[in-house]
Design an enzyme around this catalytic site. Structure first.
Site, PDB file in Angstrom:
ATOM      1  N   GLU A 148       0.896 -60.396  50.159  1.00 24.70           N
ATOM      2  CA  GLU A 148       0.610 -59.315  51.120  1.00 24.70           C
ATOM      3  C   GLU A 148      -0.028 -58.126  50.385  1.00 24.70           C
ATOM      4  O   GLU A 148       0.410 -56.980  50.468  1.00 24.70           O
ATOM      5  CB  GLU A 148       1.856 -58.866  51.890  1.00 24.70           C
ATOM      6  CG  GLU A 148       1.547 -58.080  53.155  1.00 24.70           C
ATOM      7  CD  GLU A 148       2.805 -57.618  53.897  1.00 24.70           C
ATOM      8  OE1 GLU A 148       3.406 -56.610  53.492  1.00 24.70           O
ATOM      9  OE2 GLU A 148       3.177 -58.286  54.878  1.00 24.70           O
ATOM     10  N   ARG A 195      11.626 -44.250  56.442  1.00 23.64           N
ATOM     11  CA  ARG A 195      12.123 -43.078  55.720  1.00 23.64           C
ATOM     12  C   ARG A 195      11.395 -41.797  56.122  1.00 23.64           C
ATOM     13  O   ARG A 195      12.003 -40.730  56.226  1.00 23.64           O
ATOM     14  CB  ARG A 195      11.928 -43.275  54.207  1.00 23.64           C
ATOM     15  CG  ARG A 195      13.188 -43.684  53.479  1.00 23.64           C
ATOM     16  CD  ARG A 195      12.913 -43.978  52.013  1.00 23.64           C
ATOM     17  NE  ARG A 195      13.873 -44.953  51.525  1.00 23.64           N
ATOM     18  CZ  ARG A 195      15.010 -44.651  50.903  1.00 23.64           C
ATOM     19  NH1 ARG A 195      15.312 -43.406  50.647  1.00 23.64           N
ATOM     20  NH2 ARG A 195      15.828 -45.615  50.492  1.00 23.64           N
ATOM     21  N   HIS A 251      19.107 -50.694  62.355  1.00 22.10           N
ATOM     22  CA  HIS A 251      19.039 -50.863  60.896  1.00 22.10           C
ATOM     23  C   HIS A 251      20.300 -50.282  60.255  1.00 22.10           C
ATOM     24  O   HIS A 251      20.862 -49.300  60.759  1.00 22.10           O
ATOM     25  CB  HIS A 251      17.790 -50.122  60.407  1.00 22.10           C
ATOM     26  CG  HIS A 251      17.361 -50.436  59.010  1.00 22.10           C
ATOM     27  ND1 HIS A 251      18.018 -49.955  57.903  1.00 22.10           N
ATOM     28  CD2 HIS A 251      16.333 -51.173  58.532  1.00 22.10           C
ATOM     29  CE1 HIS A 251      17.402 -50.376  56.811  1.00 22.10           C
ATOM     30  NE2 HIS A 251      16.382 -51.130  57.159  1.00 22.10           N
ATOM     31  N   ASP A 267       5.684 -53.991  49.487  1.00 22.37           N
ATOM     32  CA  ASP A 267       5.604 -52.613  49.027  1.00 22.37           C
ATOM     33  C   ASP A 267       6.954 -51.929  48.880  1.00 22.37           C
ATOM     34  O   ASP A 267       7.043 -50.704  48.941  1.00 22.37           O
ATOM     35  CB  ASP A 267       4.755 -51.819  50.022  1.00 22.37           C
ATOM     36  CG  ASP A 267       5.181 -52.073  51.460  1.00 22.37           C
ATOM     37  OD1 ASP A 267       6.368 -52.419  51.665  1.00 22.37           O
ATOM     38  OD2 ASP A 267       4.344 -51.942  52.374  1.00 22.37           O
ATOM     39  N   GLU A 307       5.986 -46.516  50.475  1.00 21.01           N
ATOM     40  CA  GLU A 307       5.381 -47.848  50.368  1.00 21.01           C
ATOM     41  C   GLU A 307       3.902 -47.818  49.982  1.00 21.01           C
ATOM     42  O   GLU A 307       3.425 -48.707  49.268  1.00 21.01           O
ATOM     43  CB  GLU A 307       5.574 -48.615  51.677  1.00 21.01           C
ATOM     44  CG  GLU A 307       7.009 -49.039  51.949  1.00 21.01           C
ATOM     45  CD  GLU A 307       7.899 -47.935  52.493  1.00 21.01           C
ATOM     46  OE1 GLU A 307       7.382 -46.810  52.754  1.00 21.01           O
ATOM     47  OE2 GLU A 307       9.106 -48.160  52.666  1.00 21.01           O
ATOM     48  N   HIS A 323      13.241 -47.621  61.407  1.00 27.04           N
ATOM     49  CA  HIS A 323      13.927 -47.387  60.135  1.00 27.04           C
ATOM     50  C   HIS A 323      13.140 -46.591  59.110  1.00 27.04           C
ATOM     51  O   HIS A 323      13.620 -46.348  58.006  1.00 27.04           O
ATOM     52  CB  HIS A 323      14.316 -48.725  59.494  1.00 27.04           C
ATOM     53  CG  HIS A 323      13.125 -49.473  58.927  1.00 27.04           C
ATOM     54  ND1 HIS A 323      12.642 -49.247  57.666  1.00 27.04           N
ATOM     55  CD2 HIS A 323      12.329 -50.412  59.465  1.00 27.04           C
ATOM     56  CE1 HIS A 323      11.608 -50.036  57.446  1.00 27.04           C
ATOM     57  NE2 HIS A 323      11.388 -50.743  58.516  1.00 27.04           N
TER      58      HIS A 323
HETATM   59  C1  UD1 Z   1      13.695 -50.577  52.584  1.00 29.82           C
HETATM   60  C2  UD1 Z   1      12.314 -50.430  51.959  1.00 29.82           C
HETATM   61  C3  UD1 Z   1      11.263 -50.370  53.052  1.00 29.82           C
HETATM   62  C4  UD1 Z   1      11.391 -51.527  54.019  1.00 29.82           C
HETATM   63  C5  UD1 Z   1      12.813 -51.600  54.544  1.00 29.82           C
HETATM   64  C6  UD1 Z   1      12.973 -52.816  55.407  1.00 29.82           C
HETATM   65  C7  UD1 Z   1      12.048 -49.153  49.870  1.00 29.82           C
HETATM   66  C8  UD1 Z   1      11.924 -47.831  49.255  1.00 29.82           C
HETATM   67  N1  UD1 Z   1      12.241 -49.180  51.192  1.00 29.82           N
HETATM   68  O1  UD1 Z   1      13.978 -49.385  53.293  1.00 29.82           O
HETATM   69  O2  UD1 Z   1       9.979 -50.408  52.464  1.00 29.82           O
HETATM   70  O3  UD1 Z   1      10.501 -51.341  55.082  1.00 29.82           O
HETATM   71  O4  UD1 Z   1      13.722 -51.696  53.442  1.00 29.82           O
HETATM   72  O5  UD1 Z   1      14.140 -52.785  56.166  1.00 29.82           O
HETATM   73  O6  UD1 Z   1      11.981 -50.151  49.206  1.00 29.82           O
HETATM   74  N2  UD1 Z   1      21.819 -50.713  54.024  1.00 29.82           N
HETATM   75  C9  UD1 Z   1      22.984 -51.432  54.177  1.00 29.82           C
HETATM   76  N3  UD1 Z   1      22.892 -52.802  54.254  1.00 29.82           N
HETATM   77  C10 UD1 Z   1      21.721 -53.460  54.219  1.00 29.82           C
HETATM   78  C11 UD1 Z   1      20.541 -52.718  54.077  1.00 29.82           C
HETATM   79  C12 UD1 Z   1      20.595 -51.344  53.981  1.00 29.82           C
HETATM   80  O7  UD1 Z   1      24.063 -50.888  54.239  1.00 29.82           O
HETATM   81  O8  UD1 Z   1      21.702 -54.696  54.298  1.00 29.82           O
HETATM   82  C13 UD1 Z   1      21.893 -49.234  53.931  1.00 29.82           C
HETATM   83  C14 UD1 Z   1      22.490 -48.753  52.594  1.00 29.82           C
HETATM   84  O9  UD1 Z   1      23.232 -47.596  52.836  1.00 29.82           O
HETATM   85  C15 UD1 Z   1      21.242 -48.418  51.784  1.00 29.82           C
HETATM   86  C16 UD1 Z   1      20.344 -47.867  52.861  1.00 29.82           C
HETATM   87  O10 UD1 Z   1      20.569 -48.690  54.001  1.00 29.82           O
HETATM   88  O11 UD1 Z   1      21.470 -47.492  50.758  1.00 29.82           O
HETATM   89  C17 UD1 Z   1      18.881 -47.805  52.523  1.00 29.82           C
HETATM   90  O12 UD1 Z   1      18.381 -49.032  52.018  1.00 29.82           O
HETATM   91  P1  UD1 Z   1      16.972 -49.004  51.231  1.00 29.82           P
HETATM   92  O13 UD1 Z   1      16.591 -50.393  50.882  1.00 29.82           O
HETATM   93  O14 UD1 Z   1      16.999 -47.999  50.145  1.00 29.82           O
HETATM   94  O15 UD1 Z   1      15.977 -48.395  52.292  1.00 29.82           O
HETATM   95  P2  UD1 Z   1      15.436 -48.950  53.675  1.00 29.82           P
HETATM   96  O16 UD1 Z   1      15.293 -47.767  54.549  1.00 29.82           O
HETATM   97  O17 UD1 Z   1      16.268 -50.091  54.107  1.00 29.82           O
HETATM   98  N1  UDP Z   2      14.155 -58.392  61.900  1.00 23.52           N
HETATM   99  C1  UDP Z   2      15.323 -59.145  62.002  1.00 23.52           C
HETATM  100  N2  UDP Z   2      16.401 -58.593  62.628  1.00 23.52           N
HETATM  101  C2  UDP Z   2      16.390 -57.336  63.128  1.00 23.52           C
HETATM  102  C3  UDP Z   2      15.207 -56.567  63.002  1.00 23.52           C
HETATM  103  C4  UDP Z   2      14.110 -57.133  62.377  1.00 23.52           C
HETATM  104  O1  UDP Z   2      15.363 -60.294  61.556  1.00 23.52           O
HETATM  105  O2  UDP Z   2      17.421 -56.902  63.685  1.00 23.52           O
HETATM  106  C5  UDP Z   2      13.000 -58.978  61.191  1.00 23.52           C
HETATM  107  C6  UDP Z   2      11.697 -58.961  61.947  1.00 23.52           C
HETATM  108  O3  UDP Z   2      11.505 -60.174  62.633  1.00 23.52           O
HETATM  109  C7  UDP Z   2      10.666 -58.783  60.848  1.00 23.52           C
HETATM  110  C8  UDP Z   2      11.412 -58.052  59.757  1.00 23.52           C
HETATM  111  O4  UDP Z   2      12.802 -58.168  60.059  1.00 23.52           O
HETATM  112  O5  UDP Z   2      10.264 -60.030  60.303  1.00 23.52           O
HETATM  113  C9  UDP Z   2      11.017 -56.608  59.688  1.00 23.52           C
HETATM  114  O6  UDP Z   2      11.882 -55.926  58.838  1.00 23.52           O
HETATM  115  P1  UDP Z   2      11.993 -54.355  58.814  1.00 23.52           P
HETATM  116  O7  UDP Z   2      11.555 -53.803  60.117  1.00 23.52           O
HETATM  117  O8  UDP Z   2      13.370 -54.046  58.314  1.00 23.52           O
HETATM  118  O9  UDP Z   2      11.001 -53.956  57.644  1.00 23.52           O
HETATM  119  P2  UDP Z   2       9.428 -53.711  57.540  1.00 23.52           P
HETATM  120  O10 UDP Z   2       8.734 -54.918  58.081  1.00 23.52           O
HETATM  121  O11 UDP Z   2       9.121 -52.457  58.293  1.00 23.52           O
HETATM  122  O12 UDP Z   2       9.205 -53.520  56.081  1.00 23.52           O
END
Ligand code: UD1
Ligand code: UDP
Length: 378
Positions: free
Chosen positions: A125, A222, A252, A103, A139, A220
């Site tokens: 999923e 939003r 995160h 999602d 999501e 994490h």
């Molecule tokens: C995203 C997904 C969310 C998922 C989550 C898993 C969307 C809208 N959101 O949210 O569904 O649960 O990932 O973790 O698709 N950033 C880094 N390095 C990284 C990752 C993130 O610096 O490797 C920072 C960046 O500043 C980036 C921000 O995190 O702009 C947000 O990343 P984004 O993918 O937009 O949102 P998440 O909150 O990570």
């Molecule tokens: N995870 C990881 N390292 C971390 C935190 C989470 O590998 O420091 C893994 C965890 O085992 C799970 C997945 O990341 O499989 C969950 O990701 P996240 O919580 O970012 O996203 P969501 O599942 O909420 O979309």
């Protein structure tokens, strides 16, 4: 499998964030090993560091990488970059089928770009629903968009299958496959058993907290930014005031999470704020934790599979299976409620024992092969 003599199907598997990568690497492995498929991987780089951690451990080299991530990206700008970038790759690859998972913005845009080209979409999923378009946000709408036109819905459980049937999706294109997260968990567990050094990086923090009950934590969402995050931090502070517990919290990389958690929790005796853990180390954290405190989707599936009680800092969940099985409990983001529920699990052995039971409603570890078989040409 190498007995296939007919034409191959070109499958374009698209992902961009950590959880998608974890849940799709077992399928990529299955497609790569199967000569019924020409398996292509497009990563969007919606996440950078956290995606690359998974690609590395899973040994996947993407064919295309859009590298779209910007610091603190907004949903609309991210969506625009994803849609145009994915479309360009599809024009070149001309896939027979597109696979997306879950999602995220990447999944929604991958599906939409395929639809614009009349390419069928396999949704891995499928059918998770909270019933509230703002929890989780965005999501719930992303997955409903994908579900409205996917050609193949891979529902992890009967609960998710039924949600799709209630939306009048043709039953013949909905399949209960289990969740590939269990395939991933089995794979990483076996890999770490064979190579323990892959997960030895927590030794220092484990020594620091020897004798304490470990609470593994992630956060994490939003929809929790701002007041929700501050309330979560406040709860952690109050729990960490006890000297019999320690909280290990890989934070995160989202700056909205890091700013609050660093401000509120850095330097506390019983709190270890860590960088995001790679998957072997996160599996180790699950293993050593007494309980998990999380707002993550994936952790709600992994913790029950391992018999770890999981307190879910959300108002609703699209994964009622863990709650129904008794291993997961919704605690929302009110600090008092979080503290009360954590305290109960720490101090009431009967309450703990009732939750600490391995339940695995999410799959048997063979989901990826089931999905590959559904994708195969007839
Ligand atoms: C995203 C997904 C969310 C998922 C989550 C898993 C969307 C809208 N959101 O949210 O569904 O649960 O990932 O973790 O698709 N950033 C880094 N390095 C990284 C990752 C993130 O610096 O490797 C920072 C960046 O500043 C980036 C921000 O995190 O702009 C947000 O990343 P984004 O993918 O937009 O949102 P998440 O909150 O990570
Ligand atoms: N995870 C990881 N390292 C971390 C935190 C989470 O590998 O420091 C893994 C965890 O085992 C799970 C997945 O990341 O499989 C969950 O990701 P996240 O919580 O970012 O996203 P969501 O599942 O909420 O979309």
């Amino acid at each position: 499998m190498s007995t296939h003599s007919g034409p191959q199907r070109t499958i374009l598997t698209i992902f961009g964030t950590r959880p998608e990568a974890i849940k799709l690497f077992p399928l990529v492995h299955a497609l790569d090993a199967d000569d019924r498929f020409d398996s292509r991987v497009l990563v969007t780089g919606q996440h950078r560091g956290m995606l690359d951690q998974v690609l590395e451990i899973a040994g996947i080299t993407p064919h295309d990488d859009l590298d779209v991530m910007q610091p603190d990206q907004t949903l609309d700008a991210l969506t625009a970059r994803l849609l145009t970038g994915i479309g360009e790759v599809m024009n070149r690859v001309q896939p027979d089928y597109v696979v997306v998972q879950g999602d995220t913005a990447t999944a929604m845009c991958g599906a939409l770009a395929a639809y614009y080209r009349k390419v069928p979409v396999c949704h891995v999923e499928a059918g998770l629903r909270s019933g509230d378009i703002y929890h989780p946000w965005p999501e719930e709408v992303n997955r409903k968009v994908i579900g409205s036109f996917a050609a193949l819905h891979c529902a992890p459980t009967e609960v998710s299958q039924n949600a799709l049937l209630r939306e009048n999706i043709d039953p013949s294109i909905v399949h209960v496959t289990g969740n590939t997260v269990i395939d991933a968990l089995h794979w990483i567990t076996a890999k770490v058993e064979a190579e323990p050094a892959l997960a030895s990086g927590l030794a220092d923090v484990e020594a620091r907290f020897a004798g304490k009950k470990i609470i593994g934590m992630t956060s994490h969402r939003r929809e929790n930014f701002g007041d929700g995050m501050r309330a979560i931090a406040d709860a952690v502070k109050r729990i960490a005031a006890r000297d019999d517990v320690a909280i290990i919290f890989p934070v995160h990389l989202n700056p909205n999470v890091r700013a609050v958690m660093n401000d509120e929790l850095a330097g506390m005796d019983n709190v270890a704020l860590l960088e995001p853990l790679d998957y072997p180390h996160f599996a180790r954290l699950l293993d050593i934790s007494h309980l998990m405190l999380t707002d993550s989707g994936g952790v709600q599936e992994e913790a029950p599979a391992l018999g770890k009680p999981v307190l879910v800092m959300r108002e609703t969940t699209e994964r009622p299976e863990g709650v129904d099985a008794g291993t997961a409990r919704l605690v929302g983001t009110d600090a008092d409620t979080i503290v009360t529920e954590v305290t109960r699990l720490l101090d009431d052995p009967a309450a703990y024992a009732a939750m600490a039971q391995a339940h695995n409603p999410f799959g048997d570890g063979h989901s990826a092969q089931r999905i590959a078989d559904l994708l195969a040409p007839n």
